[in-house]
Scaffold this motif. Structure first.
Motif, short mmCIF file in Angstrom:
data_model
loop_
_atom_site.label_atom_id
_atom_site.label_comp_id
_atom_site.label_asym_id
_atom_site.label_seq_id
_atom_site.Cartn_x
_atom_site.Cartn_y
_atom_site.Cartn_z
N HIS A 23 -13.47 2.61 -3.92
CA HIS A 23 -14.27 4.05 -4.49
C HIS A 23 -15.01 4.74 -4.27
O HIS A 23 -15.87 5.91 -4.80
CB HIS A 23 -15.04 3.60 -6.05
CG HIS A 23 -13.52 3.21 -7.89
ND1 HIS A 23 -11.95 3.41 -7.40
CD2 HIS A 23 -13.64 1.57 -7.46
CE1 HIS A 23 -11.65 2.43 -7.78
NE2 HIS A 23 -13.10 0.98 -8.38
N THR A 40 -6.37 3.62 1.01
CA THR A 40 -5.83 3.84 0.13
C THR A 40 -6.43 2.64 -0.67
O THR A 40 -6.80 2.33 -1.60
CB THR A 40 -4.38 3.64 -0.26
OG1 THR A 40 -3.78 5.82 0.23
CG2 THR A 40 -4.15 3.48 -1.34
N LEU A 87 -9.27 2.23 -3.54
CA LEU A 87 -9.38 0.75 -4.21
C LEU A 87 -9.88 -0.08 -4.39
O LEU A 87 -10.41 -0.89 -5.64
CB LEU A 87 -7.85 0.26 -4.13
CG LEU A 87 -5.96 1.01 -4.67
CD1 LEU A 87 -5.28 0.15 -4.50
CD2 LEU A 87 -6.15 1.51 -6.12
#
Length: 254
Positions: free
Chosen positions: A168, A161, A165
């Protein structure tokens, strides 16, 4: 000598307990599989002498068996003078690989990705004309078997994750230890690579995206080998901080 289709670097640090068995597994698979042709390079990352000797001996035994059987595959052993990190060992192996190889790859030494699974990925890469990156992905789904502790799974999801962030990239799993890259796209980037440890995967994917590489993320079977060299807390914090530093570095004009 016919050039290999794929040069595979196996980074190893103090893997004397696991590496010989994995080299044996790879050798057995190579003895019954002709294509794609593999150059398998064990890149020892400054291991203690007893571990390094076990790795070297296993590679010498594999070379002898392949030669006796007339197999086109080949094994090599490289040793660093000191420990520099997984990324450093992989880059060293790629620089020493056969320059005629069409693909450059790396495969973790712990055997979490079996020889059969890696050969499935290798065959896919070698026969794909519209793909430049083939990467294993530890996705729990029908038809795939993934054995992974809950703690390591959660750590992986948090890291994935944070990676997305920052960069991308859109991948489910950037850190799986089985990846293959089209050599014509990767070799020009070797001198730009700076990450010495676990963040090499992300650095590669970011730089290759800039070059227009076409990726394929492939669900694989995975069996957690235990005794991970990633320490919960300390190394996780280093990786997260490393993402920020790498993000700043890669945003600067080259």
């Amino acid at each position: 000598m016919t050039p290999p289709t794929i040069s595979v670097v196996i980074p190893a640090y103090n893997e004397g307990a696991r590496l010989p068995a994995f080299v044996e597994q790879l050798t057995r698979s190579c003895l019954v599989t002709v294509s794609p042709m593999l150059e398998l390079i064990v890149s020892d990352d400054g291991s203690a002498p007893e571990h390094q000797e076990k790795g070297r001996a296993s590679v010498e035994a594999a070379r002898a068996r392949l030669k006796e059987a007339g197999s086109p595959h080949r094994f090599r052993f490289l040793a660093a003078g000191r420990n520099g990190g997984k990324g450093s060992a992989i880059r060293r192996g790629w620089r020493e690989s056969d320059p005629q190889a069409g693909w450059l790859a790396f495969l973790d030494a712990d055997g979490a990705v079996s020889a059969e699974e890696f050969l499935r990925l290798a065959s896919l890469a070698a026969t794909s004309r519209d793909v430049d990156v083939v990467m294993g992905s530890r996705i729990r789904m029908a038809g795939r078997h993934v054995e992974r502790s809950l703690l390591r799974h959660l750590q992986g999801r948090v890291f994935a994750t944070l990676t997305d962030l920052h960069f991308h990239l859109g991948y489910y799993d950037t850190q799986c230890g089985a990846k293959l890259f089209r050599a014509s796209m990767l070799r020009p980037l070797l001198n730009r690579l700076r990450e010495d440890r676990w963040l090499l995967d992300v650095e590669l994917l970011v730089l290759l995206r800039e070059q227009g590489a076409r990726p394929l993320e492939v669900p694989i079977d995975w069996a957690d080998a235990g005794d991970s060299k990633v320490r919960w807390g300390v190394d996780a914090a280093r990786m997260f901080w490393g993402l920020k530093k790498m993000h700043r570095r890669l945003k600067r004009p080259q």
